[in-house]
Design a protein around this motif. Structure first.
Motif, short mmCIF file in Angstrom:
data_model
loop_
_atom_site.label_atom_id
_atom_site.label_comp_id
_atom_site.label_asym_id
_atom_site.label_seq_id
_atom_site.Cartn_x
_atom_site.Cartn_y
_atom_site.Cartn_z
N PHE A 6 -5.19 34.55 60.01
CA PHE A 6 -4.91 35.58 61.00
C PHE A 6 -4.26 36.81 60.36
N VAL A 7 -3.50 36.58 59.27
CA VAL A 7 -2.88 37.69 58.57
C VAL A 7 -3.88 38.40 57.67
N THR A 8 -4.72 37.64 56.96
CA THR A 8 -5.61 38.24 55.95
C THR A 8 -6.87 38.86 56.54
N ILE A 9 -7.38 38.31 57.64
CA ILE A 9 -8.64 38.81 58.18
C ILE A 9 -8.60 40.30 58.50
N PRO A 10 -7.54 40.84 59.16
CA PRO A 10 -7.54 42.29 59.41
C PRO A 10 -7.61 43.13 58.14
N PHE A 11 -7.03 42.66 57.04
CA PHE A 11 -7.08 43.42 55.79
C PHE A 11 -8.51 43.49 55.26
N PHE A 12 -9.18 42.34 55.24
CA PHE A 12 -10.57 42.34 54.77
C PHE A 12 -11.49 43.02 55.78
N ALA A 13 -11.13 43.01 57.06
CA ALA A 13 -11.92 43.71 58.06
C ALA A 13 -11.89 45.22 57.82
N LEU A 14 -10.73 45.74 57.41
CA LEU A 14 -10.65 47.17 57.09
C LEU A 14 -11.49 47.52 55.86
N ILE A 15 -11.50 46.61 54.87
CA ILE A 15 -12.37 46.82 53.70
C ILE A 15 -13.83 46.85 54.13
N PRO A 104 -5.23 43.16 38.87
CA PRO A 104 -5.51 42.95 40.30
C PRO A 104 -5.32 44.22 41.11
N ASN A 105 -5.88 44.21 42.30
CA ASN A 105 -5.80 45.37 43.18
C ASN A 105 -4.47 45.37 43.94
N THR A 106 -3.39 45.42 43.18
CA THR A 106 -2.05 45.27 43.75
C THR A 106 -1.66 46.47 44.61
N GLY A 107 -1.89 47.68 44.08
CA GLY A 107 -1.44 48.87 44.79
C GLY A 107 -2.15 49.08 46.11
N PHE A 108 -3.48 49.10 46.09
CA PHE A 108 -4.23 49.41 47.30
C PHE A 108 -4.25 48.24 48.28
N MET A 109 -4.24 47.01 47.77
CA MET A 109 -4.42 45.86 48.65
C MET A 109 -3.23 44.90 48.64
N GLY A 110 -2.69 44.62 47.47
CA GLY A 110 -1.67 43.59 47.34
C GLY A 110 -0.37 43.91 48.05
N PRO A 112 0.46 45.84 50.77
CA PRO A 112 0.52 45.59 52.23
C PRO A 112 0.24 44.13 52.59
N LEU A 113 -0.69 43.49 51.87
CA LEU A 113 -1.07 42.12 52.21
C LEU A 113 0.06 41.13 51.94
N LEU A 114 0.68 41.22 50.77
CA LEU A 114 1.74 40.27 50.43
C LEU A 114 3.02 40.52 51.22
N ILE A 115 3.28 41.78 51.56
CA ILE A 115 4.42 42.05 52.43
C ILE A 115 4.22 41.39 53.78
N ALA A 116 2.97 41.42 54.28
CA ALA A 116 2.67 40.80 55.57
C ALA A 116 2.83 39.28 55.51
N PRO A 205 -3.66 51.03 55.78
CA PRO A 205 -5.01 51.12 56.37
C PRO A 205 -5.94 52.03 55.59
N VAL A 206 -5.43 53.16 55.11
CA VAL A 206 -6.31 54.09 54.39
C VAL A 206 -6.73 53.49 53.05
N ALA A 207 -5.83 52.82 52.36
CA ALA A 207 -6.17 52.22 51.07
C ALA A 207 -7.23 51.14 51.22
N LEU A 208 -7.08 50.29 52.22
CA LEU A 208 -8.05 49.22 52.43
C LEU A 208 -9.41 49.79 52.82
N PHE A 209 -9.42 50.78 53.69
CA PHE A 209 -10.67 51.44 54.07
C PHE A 209 -11.32 52.08 52.85
N ALA A 210 -10.49 52.69 51.98
CA ALA A 210 -11.02 53.36 50.79
C ALA A 210 -11.62 52.36 49.81
N ILE A 211 -11.03 51.15 49.70
CA ILE A 211 -11.60 50.13 48.81
C ILE A 211 -13.04 49.83 49.21
#
Length: 339
Positions: A6-15, A104-110, A112-116, A205-211
């Motif tokens: 439930f936490v990770t799906i929105p991140f990959f959905a933005l990608i 790894p894609n720490t800046g753009f993805m990691g 926000p994802l790991l903080i969540a 959100p912008v970083a994930l969309f940009a990926i």
């Protein structure tokens, strides 16, 4: 497991949304550099500054995290280069294959994802990994890529380019300024702090969309290049067709990134803890999950700049990003079971 999904799906959905927008033309390819520039030069530095300023300075200088992460990164680089050279891949492509396996894609993805998933306690270990990868891992791989250079000044030129890239990248400066703010307990004026907060909140959100958009652009450009090369060959122009990375090569590097890298970080960390190195469970979980992230999308741009096979790197990034939708929740669940 469902909670992690439930936490990770929105991140990959933005990608996926960014990928779909670029593939369908809803987002013009010419707009993608602007998205990347906003994230790289404005939103992400503000996010890193906020996390650095809020973290105790001792956490930002955690030698245990730096040692484990640094050792694992160097081992991944060495193993990937050796594997590539055995497959008769040149130094340039071997070096950037190693970078895409270790970075790894720490800046753009990691971030926000790991903080969540882990909370703000994951910020300090991530900042350390970002700093090491930007300064050490990237510079080492760029230097390795020049070993096959035709002129004797190839390595020196690469070192200057790597240093220039570090100086021009705003993320290390944001980390340094955040650390200074933490050490001095600097309190910014309210309007400045609010501006930084607004930019930082836009980073995720912008970083994930940009990926997703970057991955789609790489796929589209590779397809156009292949088509033009085939047309040129059919007309007898003598043009060389686009190099195609073998699937086995792409999958082997993707496996190193998503499987070997996190397992190596976990093993080295456990060994270091057994030897008495102070490394807490929150930091351990953070760096293992950072290693389980897909490859950094900016490696494709670096590969293109230095004349490596950008199509191969883009395919590795795409494979790791797609596979991480399944592998990352499993890694997070695995680490949670050991907490």
């Amino acid at each position: 497991m469902l909670q992690i999904l439930f936490v990770t799906i929105p991140f990959f959905a933005l990608i996926a949304a960014g990928y779909a927008a670029a593939r369908t033309g809803a987002l013009p390819l010419a707009a993608i550099p602007g998205l990347n520039a906003f994230v790289l030069y404005f939103a992400l530095p503000c996010m890193l500054f906020r996390f650095g300023a809020a973290a105790p300075i001792a956490q930002l200088l955690d030698a245990g995290v730096a040692l484990v992460w640094g050792a694992s990164a160097l081992i991944v680089v060495a193993a990937t280069v050796v594997l590539a050279r055995r497959q008769r891949i040149g130094w340039n492509d071997a070096a950037f294959g190693a970078l895409v396996a270790a970075f790894p894609n720490t800046g753009f993805m990691g971030v926000p994802l790991l903080i969540a998933i882990l909370g703000t306690q994951a910020a300090s270990p991530m900042i350390i990994t970002i700093a090491f990868d930007l300064v050490v891992t990237s510079s080492l791989c760029i230097a390795l890529s020049r070993l096959a250079g035709a002129d004797e000044h190839g390595a020196a030129k690469a070192a200057r380019q790597a240093l220039r890239g570090i100086v021009q990248n705003p993320m290390p400066w944001a980390i340094v300024l955040g650390g200074l703010a933490s050490a001095t307990r600097l309190a910014l004026p309210a309007p400045v702090e609010r501006t930084i907060a607004m930019l930082a909140d836009a980073a995720s959100p912008v970083a994930l969309f940009a990926i997703g958009a970057v991955l789609a652009r790489s796929a589209l450009l590779a397809r156009e290049h292949r088509a033009s090369a085939l047309v040129a060959a059919a007309m007898g122009s003598g043009s060389q067709p686009l190099r195609q990375a073998r699937l086995a090569d792409v999958l082997s590097v993707a496996a190193i990134k998503l499987l070997l890298h996190p397992l190596l970080v976990y093993g080295l960390a456990r060994g270091a803890i057994a030897l008495g190195l102070p490394l807490g469970q929150p930091a351990l979980a953070a760096i293992v999950l950072v290693a389980a992230l897909p490859s950094a999308s900016n490696v494709a741009m670096l590969a293109e700049r230095f004349g490596a096979d950008n199509g191969r790197i883009a395919r590795i990034i795409l494979w790791t990003t797609v596979a991480a939708f399944f592998s990352f929740p499993l890694a997070a669940r695995w680490m949670a079971s050991r907490g």
